[in-house]
Motif scaffolding. Structure first.
Motif, PDB file in Angstrom:
ATOM      1  N   ARG A  67       0.770  -1.177  -0.061  1.00  0.00           N
ATOM      2  CA  ARG A  67      -0.105  -0.179   0.051  1.00  0.00           C
ATOM      3  C   ARG A  67       0.939   1.261  -0.017  1.00  0.00           C
ATOM      4  NH1 ARG A  67      -1.816  -3.290   4.044  1.00  0.00           N
ATOM      5  NH2 ARG A  67      -3.877  -4.266   3.865  1.00  0.00           N
ATOM      6  N   ILE A  88      -6.064   4.873   6.932  1.00  0.00           N
ATOM      7  CA  ILE A  88      -5.973   3.488   6.750  1.00  0.00           C
ATOM      8  C   ILE A  88      -7.509   3.175   6.441  1.00  0.00           C
ATOM      9  CG2 ILE A  88      -6.392   1.523   8.417  1.00  0.00           C
ATOM     10  CD1 ILE A  88      -3.943   3.279   9.925  1.00  0.00           C
ATOM     11  N   ASP A  89      -8.569   3.524   7.059  1.00  0.00           N
ATOM     12  CA  ASP A  89      -9.895   2.980   7.028  1.00  0.00           C
ATOM     13  C   ASP A  89     -10.623   3.590   5.688  1.00  0.00           C
ATOM     14  OD1 ASP A  89      -9.712   1.937   9.147  1.00  0.00           O
ATOM     15  OD2 ASP A  89     -10.706   3.362  10.418  1.00  0.00           O
ATOM     16  N   ASP A  90     -10.385   4.782   5.145  1.00  0.00           N
ATOM     17  CA  ASP A  90     -11.032   5.268   3.984  1.00  0.00           C
ATOM     18  C   ASP A  90     -10.243   5.267   2.633  1.00  0.00           C
ATOM     19  OD1 ASP A  90     -13.142   5.634   5.858  1.00  0.00           O
ATOM     20  OD2 ASP A  90     -12.456   7.640   6.286  1.00  0.00           O
ATOM     21  N   GLN A  91      -9.025   5.542   2.754  1.00  0.00           N
ATOM     22  CA  GLN A  91      -8.163   5.583   1.521  1.00  0.00           C
ATOM     23  C   GLN A  91      -7.081   4.462   1.354  1.00  0.00           C
ATOM     24  OE1 GLN A  91      -8.291   7.931  -0.260  1.00  0.00           O
ATOM     25  NE2 GLN A  91      -8.646   9.975   0.412  1.00  0.00           N
ATOM     26  N   ASP A  92      -7.614   3.371   2.354  1.00  0.00           N
ATOM     27  CA  ASP A  92      -6.428   2.071   2.262  1.00  0.00           C
ATOM     28  C   ASP A  92      -4.933   2.544   2.289  1.00  0.00           C
ATOM     29  OD1 ASP A  92      -6.466  -0.826   2.358  1.00  0.00           O
ATOM     30  OD2 ASP A  92      -6.039  -0.806   0.239  1.00  0.00           O
ATOM     31  N   ASP A 102      -1.331   2.830   4.228  1.00  0.00           N
ATOM     32  CA  ASP A 102      -0.820   2.462   5.483  1.00  0.00           C
ATOM     33  C   ASP A 102      -0.113   3.843   5.979  1.00  0.00           C
ATOM     34  OD1 ASP A 102      -0.822  -0.189   5.693  1.00  0.00           O
ATOM     35  OD2 ASP A 102       0.975  -0.459   4.660  1.00  0.00           O
ATOM     36  N   ARG A 122      -4.952   0.637  15.067  1.00  0.00           N
ATOM     37  CA  ARG A 122      -4.911  -0.349  13.772  1.00  0.00           C
ATOM     38  C   ARG A 122      -3.551  -0.975  13.731  1.00  0.00           C
ATOM     39  NH1 ARG A 122      -9.156   2.134  14.637  1.00  0.00           N
ATOM     40  NH2 ARG A 122     -10.620   2.928  13.137  1.00  0.00           N
ATOM     41  N   ARG A 168      -1.243  -1.670  10.447  1.00  0.00           N
ATOM     42  CA  ARG A 168      -1.258  -0.655   9.510  1.00  0.00           C
ATOM     43  C   ARG A 168      -0.726   0.915   9.904  1.00  0.00           C
ATOM     44  NH1 ARG A 168      -5.665  -1.652   6.200  1.00  0.00           N
ATOM     45  NH2 ARG A 168      -4.746   0.272   5.037  1.00  0.00           N
TER      46      ARG A 168
END
Length: 442
Positions: A249, A285-289, A291, A321, A324
């Motif tokens: 990522r 992390i959650d919305d854009q994927d 690291d 997270r 991540r």
């Protein structure tokens, strides 16, 4: 062959940006002068070994030896002894009464150390990032005073490389500035000072009574710092547990700053500044994927105080997270810090030189500012839209600005790379000028 002894004031070995400034001067003047020796003026005790490892000679007088701390007023006693011996050796017994005054006692002890311990020097080069102004008081002026006294007495150049200055609204600081930057005497008549932004230049011009536009402005010298191979940054990321290689990522680096933290409400993870960074990391992390890597730019080798690693730990725990969000407690060098940030696809931070490390490699950034030097850096890069103030920092605004920058990262990188190339050219010319001044003084 005689060496050219350069005394460096400012900088340090805890803040990686401050260390990079010293290393940049060492590298740039090292290739322009014959047999230079670089002396770091009065580093912290915990930084002595780091200074030696980096090829500098630490300048610490006998009066600052730890053994004097074992007795009450030990340092004052040491300065009294050193000052007395120096005056008698110099045939100046009538000046012994000066030792009754604390400031004169310190000045005489430092004069003795510069003349007898260092055997003098060829030039003073000041690499303070941001030390002279109302917010800092008079400490920095007092610290450099004995070096300036030597320059004036012996016609040596005193050169203040590009840094942030001001403001000087308080009469005590304005008066100290005028005394500091008065021209040196002798054939060289050479006290040179440079600003690294327009606001600092205006502060200097106003306090010194100079015409607008008379103070020369240059980029931060760390734009010339070349330490750290990308491969080393990749290894550090792997050691953190951040996947690299095919399919990995993209990485966003976040660089927190204790000064920004201290200017915000709340303690620990509840601090408003840290909460905004927590929201940003979770969003990445959650919305854009993406690291997230947390970068510590101030690292205390001795572990005496909570440094940026402490803030990174607080952030990582609050982000929650695992796998991540990554950080390390390793003591990274400036080159390793630069290499790490150069591997990021985007950087968000409040450490000035973390941003410079990234920008110097074309990495787009969002800055969170606690002083004028941040806004000026981004304004010169035509990136005003990507600078926020720590006061009243709103997580929603931070996320929106990041998303805007992330979407425009390719065009931002092209703009940054073009600017940085011009910065490097200008700074190379500046170091040519500085080396010429030192050679001219003989």
């Amino acid at each position: 062959m005689c060496t050219t002894k350069i005394v460096l004031n400012g900088g340090g070995f805890t803040n990686k940006g401050a260390e990079a400034m010293l290393l940049t001067v060492q590298s740039e003047l090292g290739r322009r002068l014959l047999e230079p020796e670089f002396v770091v003026w009065r580093p912290e005790r915990g930084e002595l070994e780091a200074a030696r490892e980096a090829g500098f000679r630490p300048a610490v007088s006998a009066a600052e030896s730890p053994r004097w701390d074992r007795i009450p007023r030990g340092r004052s006693v040491a300065r009294l002894a050193l000052g007395s011996a120096w005056l008698l050796r110099q045939g100046r017994p009538r000046e012994l009464t000066r030792l009754l005054h604390g400031s004169d006692r310190s000045a005489l002890a430092e004069e003795a150390y510069i003349q007898a311990g260092l055997k003098g020097f060829a030039a003073l080069v000041d690499v303070s990032g941001f030390a002279y102004g109302d917010v800092w008081g008079l400490y920095a002026f007092r610290r450099v005073a004995p070096l300036m006294a030597y320059c004036r007495a012996h016609g040596r150049p005193a050169i203040f490389l590009p840094q942030a200055w001001g403001s000087f609204a308080k009469e005590a600081t304005a008066q100290a500035l005028r005394g500091l930057l008065a021209p040196t005497t002798g054939p060289t008549n050479c006290c040179r000072f440079y600003s690294r932004d327009a606001v600092s230049a205006r502060h200097l011009e106003s306090a010194l009574g100079l015409a607008q536009g008379s103070v020369q402005t240059y980029p931060d010298i760390v734009f010339l710092f070349e330490g750290g191979e990308r491969s080393r940054g990749e290894r550090i990321l792997t050691e953190m547990g951040c996947p690299r290689g095919a399919g990995a990522r993209p990485v966003v680096a976040i660089a927190p700053n204790g000064r920004a933290y201290g200017r915000s409400q709340g303690e620990g993870a509840a601090n408003e500044y840290l909460r905004a960074f927590v929201c940003l990391a979770q969003h990445c992390i959650d919305d854009q994927d993406l690291d997230v890597v947390l970068q510590a730019n101030a690292i205390d080798r001795e572990g005496r105080t909570a440094d940026d690693r402490h803030l990174c730990g607080l952030l990582a725990a609050a982000v929650d997270r695992p796998g991540r969000c990554h950080h390390t407690d390793a003591v990274l060098t400036p080159g390793e810090s630069r290499a790490l940030l150069g591997c990021a696809d985007f950087v968000v931070g409040s450490r000035f030189h973390s941003l410079v490390f990234a920008l110097s490699q074309g990495v787009p950034c969002v800055g969170v500012s606690w002083s004028h030097k941040y806004g000026e850096l981004f304004r010169d890069l035509c990136m005003d839209a990507y600078m926020l103030d720590v006061e009243g920092l709103d997580p929603h605004t931070l996320l929106a600005v990041f998303d805007q920058g992330w979407a425009a990262r390719a065009s931002l990188r092209r703009n940054i790379e073009g600017k940085v190339q011009r910065y490097r050219s200008r700074l190379a010319g500046l170091f040519d000028e500085v080396a010429g001044l030192i050679r001219q003084a003989g």
